[in-house]
Enzyme design. Structure first.
Site, PDB file in Angstrom:
ATOM      1  N   GLY A  36       0.804  -1.358  -0.465  1.00  0.00           N
ATOM      2  CA  GLY A  36       0.043  -0.673  -0.147  1.00  0.00           C
ATOM      3  C   GLY A  36       0.879   1.483   0.375  1.00  0.00           C
ATOM      4  O   GLY A  36       2.190   0.958   0.466  1.00  0.00           O
ATOM      5  N   ALA A 115     -11.122 -10.810   1.940  1.00  0.00           N
ATOM      6  CA  ALA A 115     -10.168 -10.412   0.938  1.00  0.00           C
ATOM      7  C   ALA A 115     -10.434 -11.513   0.449  1.00  0.00           C
ATOM      8  O   ALA A 115      -9.332 -12.164   1.505  1.00  0.00           O
ATOM      9  CB  ALA A 115      -9.914  -9.518   0.229  1.00  0.00           C
ATOM     10  N   TYR A 147       0.629 -18.462  -0.887  1.00  0.00           N
ATOM     11  CA  TYR A 147      -0.472 -17.736  -1.018  1.00  0.00           C
ATOM     12  C   TYR A 147      -1.697 -17.782  -1.220  1.00  0.00           C
ATOM     13  O   TYR A 147      -2.814 -18.024  -0.657  1.00  0.00           O
ATOM     14  CB  TYR A 147      -0.198 -17.480  -1.989  1.00  0.00           C
ATOM     15  CG  TYR A 147      -1.209 -15.414  -2.542  1.00  0.00           C
ATOM     16  CD1 TYR A 147      -1.467 -14.431  -1.122  1.00  0.00           C
ATOM     17  CD2 TYR A 147      -2.108 -15.144  -3.410  1.00  0.00           C
ATOM     18  CE1 TYR A 147      -2.465 -13.212  -1.474  1.00  0.00           C
ATOM     19  CE2 TYR A 147      -2.769 -14.779  -3.283  1.00  0.00           C
ATOM     20  CZ  TYR A 147      -3.481 -13.104  -2.319  1.00  0.00           C
ATOM     21  OH  TYR A 147      -4.092 -12.514  -2.670  1.00  0.00           O
ATOM     22  N   LYS A 151      -4.886 -18.624   2.188  1.00  0.00           N
ATOM     23  CA  LYS A 151      -5.845 -17.715   2.322  1.00  0.00           C
ATOM     24  C   LYS A 151      -7.413 -18.681   2.430  1.00  0.00           C
ATOM     25  O   LYS A 151      -8.504 -18.312   2.851  1.00  0.00           O
ATOM     26  CB  LYS A 151      -5.770 -17.461   0.450  1.00  0.00           C
ATOM     27  CG  LYS A 151      -4.879 -15.644   0.302  1.00  0.00           C
ATOM     28  CD  LYS A 151      -5.539 -14.957   1.367  1.00  0.00           C
ATOM     29  CE  LYS A 151      -6.152 -13.311   1.464  1.00  0.00           C
ATOM     30  NZ  LYS A 151      -6.493 -12.717   2.288  1.00  0.00           N
TER      31      LYS A 151
END
Ligand code: UDP
Length: 317
Positions: A36, A115, A147, A151
């Site tokens: 970010g 998310a 990943y 998740k």
């Protein structure tokens, strides 16, 4: 409504902050400014509360969750290149960090949107992918899949907390979301191609470019998130959010060159030159979005042309 966004200075998180402010919410953002950036929320200065920090900071998460009405958990280490280069840190943040957010939302009984990602389906060849499609991933040593694994575990914990403790969670699986503010730095193909095209530099296609994806504009994705969060029948459930119109990476490169009127040439490089060992690709990734359509009537509005134009305008600016 008091909204708390983890990863609120990120690509999707910052667009979500815009939409929540436009809706009249008060917005608090937590971001560690890794993928970010303060640039993404600079225009919201004075309108939102910003905390620079980590989702693994349990005391901070508990405080911010307690002070909110709804939590949007968008923070994650992501980008195929990034995950492969920072594997341990990414697993820790994506799994352990998320667990802290999930438990805090459970403890304080807050509405939560998490998310997740189409990556969890791995290389399942049966397309399009619906929410019940199998996860097909390679051996643990193929570290791309860490990943997806982190998740998927996060989703499983959320699902279990919903069943056992009544956590009011809705899971969103984003498919190749693109748009302004996304950077090509972590591997994402659309901003990478457009960046190269705008500089008339070679556009680099990995492998033969016959692999395909479907892209979704971030504004459409954010609209889906907001509507899901406003619809109680989505609590405890999980939804694909993706675009329409499958395109090969080779066709994408040609389209980017055409729309940006670029003089770039196309260069093909093997995966082994592009990624560290432990990479494997999926040949296709196509979302089935009939479930979200059925629940909330959502469908994407932006075409791929409009996606490319908006990213190009943003990168030029
Ligand atoms: N890709 C490419 N050139 C690039 C970046 C990506 O050919 O500069 C390919 C990549 O190997 C993959 C596709 O484009 O087949 C989409 O990659 P991205 O990392 O954007 O998303 P994902 O693989 O997660 O769908």
């Amino acid at each position: 409504m008091r909204a708390f966004i983890t990863g609120g200075a990120g690509f999707i998180g910052s667009h979500l902050a815009d939409a929540l402010i436009a809706r009249g919410d008060s917005v608090t953002v937590l971001d560690n400014m890794s993928t970010g950036s303060t640039k993404n929320i600079a225009h919201l200065q004075g309108k939102i509360q910003v905390h620079e920090g980590d989702i693994r900071d349990k005391a901070l998460i508990e405080k911010l969750v307690e002070q909110s009405d709804i939590v949007f958990h968008m923070a994650a280490a992501l980008g195929v290149k990034n995950i492969m280069e920072h594997t341990l840190e990414s697993i820790d943040r994506n799994f352990n960090g998320s667990e802290i957010v999930l438990h805090a939302a459970t403890e304080y009984n807050k509405r939560l949107i998490i998310a997740s990602t189409s990556e969890i389906y791995g290389k399942n060849p049966n397309q399009p992918l619906n929410e019940e499609s199998d996860r097909v991933v390679g051996a643990p040593q193929k570290i791309r899949w860490t990943y997806a694994d982190a998740k998927a575990l996060e989703e499983a914990v959320a699902h279990t907390l919903h069943k056992t403790h009544g956590l009011k969670v809705t899971t969103v699986r984003f498919f190749n979301t693109v748009g302004p503010r996304q950077t090509g730095q972590y591997g994402m193909v659309v901003p990478r191609f457009i960046q190269s095209a705008l500089k008339n530099q070679d556009i680099t296609i990995y492998d033969d470019g016959s692999q395909s994806r479907v892209f979704c504009h971030v504004e459409d994705a954010v609209k889906a998130v907001l509507t899901l969060s406003e619809t109680d029948s989505t609590i405890g459930d999980y939804f694909n959010v993706g675009g329409v119109g499958e395109i090969t990476i080779k066709e994408l490169a040609a389209k980017v060159i055409e729309r940006t009127k670029s003089a770039s040439a196309i260069k093909f490089v093997p995966y082994s030159d592009a990624y560290p060992a432990g990479f494997e690709d999926m040949q296709r990734r196509v979302p089935d979005i009939s479930k979200i359509k059925r629940f909330i009537g959502w469908q994407p509005r932006h075409s791929l042309d409009s996606i490319i134009d908006s990213v190009a305008t943003n990168l030029k600016g």
